[in-house]
Scaffold this motif. Structure first.
Motif, mmCIF file in Angstrom:
data_model
loop_
_atom_site.group_PDB
_atom_site.id
_atom_site.type_symbol
_atom_site.label_atom_id
_atom_site.label_comp_id
_atom_site.label_asym_id
_atom_site.label_seq_id
_atom_site.Cartn_x
_atom_site.Cartn_y
_atom_site.Cartn_z
ATOM 1 N N ALA A 19 0.820 -1.215 0.000
ATOM 2 C CA ALA A 19 0.000 0.000 0.000
ATOM 3 C C ALA A 19 0.852 1.261 0.000
ATOM 4 O O ALA A 19 0.380 2.323 -0.398
ATOM 5 C CB ALA A 19 -0.934 0.006 1.205
ATOM 6 N N ARG A 381 -5.612 4.431 -3.348
ATOM 7 C CA ARG A 381 -4.521 3.458 -3.485
ATOM 8 C C ARG A 381 -4.274 3.143 -4.955
ATOM 9 O O ARG A 381 -5.200 2.961 -5.733
ATOM 10 C CB ARG A 381 -4.864 2.169 -2.741
ATOM 11 N N HIS A 463 1.677 8.079 -2.167
ATOM 12 C CA HIS A 463 1.695 7.001 -1.189
ATOM 13 C C HIS A 463 2.679 7.223 -0.056
ATOM 14 O O HIS A 463 2.279 7.347 1.082
ATOM 15 C CB HIS A 463 1.946 5.656 -1.884
ATOM 16 N N PRO A 485 -3.375 3.058 6.707
ATOM 17 C CA PRO A 485 -4.450 2.820 5.732
ATOM 18 C C PRO A 485 -5.648 3.731 5.920
ATOM 19 O O PRO A 485 -6.439 3.931 4.997
ATOM 20 C CB PRO A 485 -4.820 1.351 5.971
#
Length: 510
Positions: A19, A381, A463, A485
């Motif tokens: 991720a 994502r 990210h 997350p």
């Protein structure tokens, strides 16, 4: 994602932190990487070689990894190009296209790629404990490499002589190859010339030659690069730019990149400013070892840096991959404030060059901004966000982008402009996982002057990173971040008074 894997490579191991893997920045599939080196354009592709540990995700077993790209955004990883062995580690260097076949490794019709790299010699090698410059060559467009049998080609019997950047010089002093390398702990760049890439003659040196800028610790000069650029595109007004990366001693602490502007006559570089007064390529914590591509189309000067800092590099909370490259950045010189200034613009997909499905775009016209702020599109994502803004701060004390925050408004990375201090500030102290190393939580600041009262920003959020290009690239800030997350909210707000957002465009790229 930012990279794919060559079919000749084994399948990557399962990644526990996929991720965080960036969408438009290069990462190795499941190993460690650091300094970019050997950057070259050839055969319709950009070749990125880099310091790589083929056997793990911390520094060691230094070899040259290899990746290629046609757009500088999406990369294909290939097998290790030049591997370490029992005699030497393969440290940083450069690659040139030997168009004139001066080395004899290719032919005039099919020139060889020649890598000039630092051999870090091991015990039992015959040069144990020294670093010297060696050659390898490729006749199949960089896919396989042969080490020159008579290596090393240049040695000073020094333990810290490294990082050769080679280019072809043609000027009043003649036509030949020039090498810029460093004596790292002496804080010097040394220049050499050669007609065949094998025999080298000393020209001159440039450097501090002692304690640097008054900062504590042993500052090392590393990864130099020297090249000419026209000022405002005028071929009659050329300045030479000398990049010198330093560690420690960076402007934000730890690793960093500095540069000098001046003249080079084929023998000696003369800086326009004292060696104690460098300019900074990047005011953030995570841009180091930036060097440029050779043989780039249309004589463009394009650099890539290592997006990391030696203060905490081996501890980054990703697995099995560790570390990434910055975006490729095109360099130009422009006149600002009465003098030539270096500007950096990230290379991003052009609107007409990507499929519609590859990007989501939001545009807004002028609107007032106050303390209540406005919500911006959430991070997604697998996609990077590019935010372009023109803001009139006016009487506002501060205008701030709150990036990758949680749904309840807590946490996140804050990019702000402070009207009182005239500084651009990037604060990652609450950016997510900051506890993996005590030196990671930080606040970076860069001096920034408005242009006719306008703050212009280009922000790339991908990210695990935030790259900021302000005022057309005159000021750049790069920081790593490791959000959880639940951290995907973006907001823009003003405090201390109203501001006006003149234009705001947010584009997503995968």
């Amino acid at each position: 994602m930012s990279s794919s894997v060559d079919a000749a490579l084994p399948a990557p191991a399962p990644a526990a932190t996929e991720a965080l893997r960036p969408a438009v920045h290069y990462t190795a599939r499941d190993t460690w990487l650091n300094d970019p080196n050997g950057l070259v354009y050839w055969g319709g592709q950009y070749h990125l070689f880099y310091q790589n540990n083929p056997h793990g995700n911390v520094w060691g077993n230094m070899s040259w990894g290899h990746a290629t790209s046609r757009d500088l955004l999406h990369w294909t990883e290939h097998p290790v190009a030049i591997a370490c062995d029992d005699a030497e580690d393969i440290f940083s260097g450069s690659v040139v296209v030997d168009h004139g076949n001066t080395s004899g490794f290719g032919t005039p019709e099919e020139p060889a790629l020649v890598a000039v790299y630092t051999s870090a010699f091991k015990a039992g090698s015959g040069h144990a404990g020294t670093q010297a410059q060696s050659l390898a060559y490729s006749t199949d467009s960089g896919m396989t490499w042969t080490k020159y049998a008579a290596n090393p080609v240049l040695t000073r019997n020094s333990a810290h002589f490294r990082d050769p950047k080679v280019f072809r010089y043609e000027g009043a002093s003649g036509a030949y190859w020039v090498m810029a390398a460093v004596e790292a702990q002496e804080q010097k760049v040394l220049f050499y010339k050669s007609h065949d890439l094998k025999a080298w003659e000393f020209l001159s040196d440039f450097g501090a030659g002692g304690p640097h800028l008054g900062r504590p610790g042993m500052v090392k000069w590393e990864c130099p690069d020297l090249f000419p650029l026209p000022v405002d595109g005028d071929p009659a007004a050329v300045k030479w730019v000398l990049i010198v990366n330093v560690n420690p001693g960076g402007v934000a602490g730890g690793s960093g990149g500095q540069y000098f502007m001046g003249e080079f006559d084929g023998v000696r570089f003369r800086s326009d400013s004292p060696v104690e007064e460098p300019s900074w390529l990047d005011w953030g914590r995570d841009c180091y070892a930036s060097v440029s591509f050779s043989n780039a189309p249309d004589n463009r000067r394009i650099i890539i840096g290592w997006m990391n800092n030696w203060d905490y590099a081996n501890a980054l909370p990703t697995h099995p991959w560790r570390s990434a490259m910055t975006l490729a950045r095109e360099l130009r010189l422009t006149t600002a404030g009465g003098s030539a200034r270096l500007v950096q613009r990230p290379i991003l997909p052009a609107a007409g060059e990507r499929p519609t499905a590859d990007a989501a775009q939001v545009r807004t016209g002028p609107f007032a901004l106050d303390g209540s702020g406005v919500d911006l599109p959430d991070a997604v994502r697998g996609q990077a966000q590019v935010m372009e803004a023109e803001i009139l701060p006016g009487p506002a004390g501060q205008v701030a982008f709150h990036l990758l925050g949680t749904e309840d408004g807590s946490g996140g990375t804050v990019l702000s402009y402070d009207a009182a201090t005239r500084q651009l500030v990037l604060d990652r102290r609450n950016s997510g996982n900051t506890g993996f190393h005590p030196q990671f939580p930080s606040v970076e600041a860069a001096p920034l002057e408005l242009e006719d009262g306008v703050l212009r920003l280009l922000i790339v959020v991908d990210h695990c990173s935030v790259e900021v290009f302000a005022q057309g690239g005159l000021v750049v800030l790069t920081d790593l971040v490791f959000p959880g997350p639940e951290s995907f909210r973006n907001r823009l707000a003003a405090t201390g008074g109203p501001a006006t957002v003149r234009a705001l465009t947010i584009t997503s790229h995968s």
